[in-house]
Write a protein that holds these residues in place. Structure first.
Motif, PDB file in Angstrom:
ATOM      1  N   LEU A  60      14.283  13.805  -6.873  1.00 25.82           N
ATOM      2  CA  LEU A  60      13.899  14.663  -5.744  1.00 25.82           C
ATOM      3  C   LEU A  60      13.424  13.800  -4.587  1.00 25.82           C
ATOM      4  O   LEU A  60      13.638  14.122  -3.423  1.00 25.82           O
ATOM      5  CB  LEU A  60      12.778  15.624  -6.145  1.00 25.82           C
ATOM      6  CG  LEU A  60      13.125  16.744  -7.097  1.00 25.82           C
ATOM      7  CD1 LEU A  60      11.881  17.572  -7.418  1.00 25.82           C
ATOM      8  CD2 LEU A  60      14.208  17.623  -6.499  1.00 25.82           C
ATOM      9  N   TYR A  61      12.716  12.717  -4.919  1.00 24.11           N
ATOM     10  CA  TYR A  61      12.188  11.783  -3.932  1.00 24.11           C
ATOM     11  C   TYR A  61      12.716  10.381  -4.225  1.00 24.11           C
ATOM     12  O   TYR A  61      12.993  10.059  -5.380  1.00 24.11           O
ATOM     13  CB  TYR A  61      10.659  11.688  -4.023  1.00 24.11           C
ATOM     14  CG  TYR A  61       9.879  12.895  -3.597  1.00 24.11           C
ATOM     15  CD1 TYR A  61       9.521  13.092  -2.275  1.00 24.11           C
ATOM     16  CD2 TYR A  61       9.461  13.839  -4.530  1.00 24.11           C
ATOM     17  CE1 TYR A  61       8.770  14.189  -1.888  1.00 24.11           C
ATOM     18  CE2 TYR A  61       8.711  14.941  -4.153  1.00 24.11           C
ATOM     19  CZ  TYR A  61       8.365  15.105  -2.822  1.00 24.11           C
ATOM     20  OH  TYR A  61       7.623  16.185  -2.440  1.00 24.11           O
ATOM     21  N   ASP A  62      12.783   9.567  -3.201  1.00 27.09           N
ATOM     22  CA  ASP A  62      12.992   8.136  -3.350  1.00 27.09           C
ATOM     23  C   ASP A  62      11.760   7.433  -2.816  1.00 27.09           C
ATOM     24  O   ASP A  62      11.211   7.835  -1.785  1.00 27.09           O
ATOM     25  CB  ASP A  62      14.220   7.659  -2.564  1.00 27.09           C
ATOM     26  CG  ASP A  62      15.523   7.951  -3.275  1.00 27.09           C
ATOM     27  OD1 ASP A  62      15.523   8.118  -4.510  1.00 27.09           O
ATOM     28  OD2 ASP A  62      16.563   7.999  -2.595  1.00 27.09           O
ATOM     29  N   ARG A  63      11.315   6.395  -3.529  1.00 23.12           N
ATOM     30  CA  ARG A  63      10.203   5.572  -3.036  1.00 23.12           C
ATOM     31  C   ARG A  63      10.810   4.485  -2.149  1.00 23.12           C
ATOM     32  O   ARG A  63      11.620   3.694  -2.598  1.00 23.12           O
ATOM     33  CB  ARG A  63       9.429   4.950  -4.202  1.00 23.12           C
ATOM     34  CG  ARG A  63       8.312   4.047  -3.724  1.00 23.12           C
ATOM     35  CD  ARG A  63       7.402   3.551  -4.830  1.00 23.12           C
ATOM     36  NE  ARG A  63       7.960   3.340  -6.133  1.00 23.12           N
ATOM     37  CZ  ARG A  63       8.536   2.203  -6.556  1.00 23.12           C
ATOM     38  NH1 ARG A  63       8.672   1.181  -5.741  1.00 23.12           N
ATOM     39  NH2 ARG A  63       8.982   2.118  -7.796  1.00 23.12           N
ATOM     40  N   VAL A  64      10.402   4.483  -0.874  1.00 25.69           N
ATOM     41  CA  VAL A  64      10.992   3.565   0.095  1.00 25.69           C
ATOM     42  C   VAL A  64       9.898   2.864   0.904  1.00 25.69           C
ATOM     43  O   VAL A  64       8.857   3.446   1.176  1.00 25.69           O
ATOM     44  CB  VAL A  64      11.958   4.300   1.047  1.00 25.69           C
ATOM     45  CG1 VAL A  64      13.139   4.884   0.286  1.00 25.69           C
ATOM     46  CG2 VAL A  64      11.249   5.409   1.798  1.00 25.69           C
ATOM     47  N   PRO A  65      10.139   1.620   1.303  1.00 28.48           N
ATOM     48  CA  PRO A  65       9.184   0.948   2.185  1.00 28.48           C
ATOM     49  C   PRO A  65       9.406   1.393   3.627  1.00 28.48           C
ATOM     50  O   PRO A  65      10.546   1.519   4.078  1.00 28.48           O
ATOM     51  CB  PRO A  65       9.514  -0.536   1.999  1.00 28.48           C
ATOM     52  CG  PRO A  65      10.961  -0.552   1.631  1.00 28.48           C
ATOM     53  CD  PRO A  65      11.221   0.740   0.890  1.00 28.48           C
ATOM     54  N   ALA A 113       1.745  -1.199   9.787  1.00 32.86           N
ATOM     55  CA  ALA A 113       1.553  -1.692   8.424  1.00 32.86           C
ATOM     56  C   ALA A 113       2.704  -1.187   7.562  1.00 32.86           C
ATOM     57  O   ALA A 113       3.178  -0.065   7.735  1.00 32.86           O
ATOM     58  CB  ALA A 113       0.219  -1.215   7.868  1.00 32.86           C
ATOM     59  N   ARG A 114       3.149  -2.020   6.630  1.00 36.38           N
ATOM     60  CA  ARG A 114       4.191  -1.610   5.686  1.00 36.38           C
ATOM     61  C   ARG A 114       3.545  -0.880   4.517  1.00 36.38           C
ATOM     62  O   ARG A 114       2.462  -1.252   4.055  1.00 36.38           O
ATOM     63  CB  ARG A 114       4.961  -2.820   5.162  1.00 36.38           C
ATOM     64  CG  ARG A 114       5.806  -3.518   6.201  1.00 36.38           C
ATOM     65  CD  ARG A 114       7.005  -2.721   6.635  1.00 36.38           C
ATOM     66  NE  ARG A 114       8.120  -2.856   5.703  1.00 36.38           N
ATOM     67  CZ  ARG A 114       9.228  -2.160   5.800  1.00 36.38           C
ATOM     68  NH1 ARG A 114       9.394  -1.302   6.770  1.00 36.38           N
ATOM     69  NH2 ARG A 114      10.195  -2.322   4.926  1.00 36.38           N
ATOM     70  N   PRO A 137       0.858  -1.193   0.000  1.00 35.70           N
ATOM     71  CA  PRO A 137       0.000   0.000   0.000  1.00 35.70           C
ATOM     72  C   PRO A 137       0.898   1.248   0.000  1.00 35.70           C
ATOM     73  O   PRO A 137       2.129   1.143   0.010  1.00 35.70           O
ATOM     74  CB  PRO A 137      -0.788  -0.127   1.300  1.00 35.70           C
ATOM     75  CG  PRO A 137      -0.630  -1.545   1.719  1.00 35.70           C
ATOM     76  CD  PRO A 137       0.694  -2.002   1.185  1.00 35.70           C
ATOM     77  N   PHE A 138       0.289   2.416   0.060  1.00 37.99           N
ATOM     78  CA  PHE A 138       1.032   3.670   0.038  1.00 37.99           C
ATOM     79  C   PHE A 138       0.700   4.511   1.269  1.00 37.99           C
ATOM     80  O   PHE A 138      -0.441   4.525   1.721  1.00 37.99           O
ATOM     81  CB  PHE A 138       0.696   4.479  -1.219  1.00 37.99           C
ATOM     82  CG  PHE A 138       1.139   3.812  -2.476  1.00 37.99           C
ATOM     83  CD1 PHE A 138       2.399   4.031  -3.001  1.00 37.99           C
ATOM     84  CD2 PHE A 138       0.291   2.927  -3.138  1.00 37.99           C
ATOM     85  CE1 PHE A 138       2.809   3.394  -4.161  1.00 37.99           C
ATOM     86  CE2 PHE A 138       0.686   2.287  -4.298  1.00 37.99           C
ATOM     87  CZ  PHE A 138       1.948   2.517  -4.813  1.00 37.99           C
ATOM     88  N   LEU A 197      -3.138   4.292   1.932  1.00 37.56           N
ATOM     89  CA  LEU A 197      -3.959   4.018   0.760  1.00 37.56           C
ATOM     90  C   LEU A 197      -3.786   2.569   0.331  1.00 37.56           C
ATOM     91  O   LEU A 197      -2.654   2.121   0.131  1.00 37.56           O
ATOM     92  CB  LEU A 197      -3.555   4.922  -0.407  1.00 37.56           C
ATOM     93  CG  LEU A 197      -3.471   6.419  -0.156  1.00 37.56           C
ATOM     94  CD1 LEU A 197      -2.984   7.134  -1.407  1.00 37.56           C
ATOM     95  CD2 LEU A 197      -4.801   6.972   0.310  1.00 37.56           C
ATOM     96  N   THR A 198      -4.892   1.869   0.169  1.00 36.22           N
ATOM     97  CA  THR A 198      -4.848   0.475  -0.280  1.00 36.22           C
ATOM     98  C   THR A 198      -5.340   0.416  -1.723  1.00 36.22           C
ATOM     99  O   THR A 198      -6.525   0.612  -1.985  1.00 36.22           O
ATOM    100  CB  THR A 198      -5.727  -0.415   0.614  1.00 36.22           C
ATOM    101  OG1 THR A 198      -5.297  -0.263   1.965  1.00 36.22           O
ATOM    102  CG2 THR A 198      -5.609  -1.870   0.210  1.00 36.22           C
ATOM    103  N   PRO A 199      -4.436   0.151  -2.675  1.00 35.10           N
ATOM    104  CA  PRO A 199      -4.834   0.114  -4.071  1.00 35.10           C
ATOM    105  C   PRO A 199      -5.514  -1.198  -4.458  1.00 35.10           C
ATOM    106  O   PRO A 199      -5.243  -2.243  -3.888  1.00 35.10           O
ATOM    107  CB  PRO A 199      -3.521   0.282  -4.831  1.00 35.10           C
ATOM    108  CG  PRO A 199      -2.448  -0.013  -3.876  1.00 35.10           C
ATOM    109  CD  PRO A 199      -3.001   0.087  -2.497  1.00 35.10           C
ATOM    110  N   ASP A 200      -6.384  -1.106  -5.444  1.00 31.68           N
ATOM    111  CA  ASP A 200      -6.994  -2.271  -6.059  1.00 31.68           C
ATOM    112  C   ASP A 200      -5.875  -3.042  -6.770  1.00 31.68           C
ATOM    113  O   ASP A 200      -5.116  -2.457  -7.542  1.00 31.68           O
ATOM    114  CB  ASP A 200      -8.035  -1.786  -7.065  1.00 31.68           C
ATOM    115  CG  ASP A 200      -8.755  -2.901  -7.784  1.00 31.68           C
ATOM    116  OD1 ASP A 200      -8.185  -4.001  -7.955  1.00 31.68           O
ATOM    117  OD2 ASP A 200      -9.900  -2.667  -8.194  1.00 31.68           O
ATOM    118  N   PRO A 201      -5.749  -4.353  -6.526  1.00 31.78           N
ATOM    119  CA  PRO A 201      -4.683  -5.116  -7.187  1.00 31.78           C
ATOM    120  C   PRO A 201      -4.680  -4.977  -8.711  1.00 31.78           C
ATOM    121  O   PRO A 201      -3.616  -4.952  -9.329  1.00 31.78           O
ATOM    122  CB  PRO A 201      -4.961  -6.562  -6.760  1.00 31.78           C
ATOM    123  CG  PRO A 201      -5.672  -6.439  -5.451  1.00 31.78           C
ATOM    124  CD  PRO A 201      -6.522  -5.197  -5.587  1.00 31.78           C
ATOM    125  N   ALA A 202      -5.856  -4.876  -9.329  1.00 33.75           N
ATOM    126  CA  ALA A 202      -5.929  -4.745 -10.787  1.00 33.75           C
ATOM    127  C   ALA A 202      -5.371  -3.410 -11.282  1.00 33.75           C
ATOM    128  O   ALA A 202      -4.959  -3.299 -12.434  1.00 33.75           O
ATOM    129  CB  ALA A 202      -7.377  -4.921 -11.252  1.00 33.75           C
TER     130      ALA A 202
END
Length: 138
Positions: free
Chosen positions: A92-97, A109-110, A7-8, A64-69
Motif C-alpha cells: 500500500l505504501y513504499d518507504r522512500v527517502p 533534511a533527508r 530520520p523519519f 522524527l529523529t530516532p535513537d541509534p540504538a
C-alpha cells in the motif's frame, strides 16, 4: 543490503496525538519537529492518510529523529505498521527517502517517509478523496 539510517517524516497517525504515536515515542532522541514535505498531496484512507507525489502540493507533518540504538527495531515496526515489504508490488505504501523542510529554521533534511505505492496512488487519483489543505487531522 542495509537501508539508509535516515530520520523519519510522518504525516498521519504517527504524529504526536495520533493513534500510533506511542509506537515511535520511546525510540526518539528528542521531540518531533514540525516539517513540510514539498511535492506531495494527501488523500483520505480508511482512518489514515496517504501522501502521493504531486509537484504542486506540500504536506505538513513531523520530523522524527530516532535513537541509534533503537533504529533497527523502529524501522521494522514502522515497515510492519505500513505493511511495507521492500520490492513487493502489493504494498500500500513504499518507504522512500525525501528532502523535507524543517519549519523552525527552513533547513532541508533527508528523511524516510511512506508514500502511496504506485498501484495505490493510481487508484486514489482515479477514485479517492483528496484532502483539502496540506495537513491530515483524525
Amino acid at each position: 543490503m542495509t537501508p539508509l539510517r535516515l530520520p523519519f517524516f510522518v504525516y498521519g497517525t504517527l504524529r504526536p496525538g495520533g493513534s500510533n504515536h506511542h509506537l515511535v515515542r520511546p525510540a526518539l532522541t528528542g521531540p518531533p519537529r514540525p516539517a513540510r514535505l514539498p511535492g506531495a498531496v494527501l488523500y483520505a484512507g480508511p482512518g489514515y492518510p496517504f501522501a502521493l507525489d504531486d509537484p504542486h502540493g506540500t504536506v505538513t507533518g513531523d520530523f522524527l529523529t530516532p535513537d541509534p540504538a533503537a533504529y533497527g527495531d523502529l524501522l521494522a515496526a514502522l515497515d510492519h505498521l505500513e505493511e511495507y515489504v521492500p520490492g513487493d508490488p502489493a504494498n500500500l505504501y513504499d518507504r522512500v527517502p525525501r528532502t523535507v523542510t524543517l519549519t523552525a529554521d527552513a533547513r532541508p533534511a533527508r528523511a524516510w517517509t511512506y508514500l502511496a505505492a504506485p498501484a495505490t496512488a493510481s487508484r486514489l487519483r482515479r477514485h479517492g478523496e483528496r484532502i483539502g489543505g496540506d495537513e491530515w487531522r483524525p
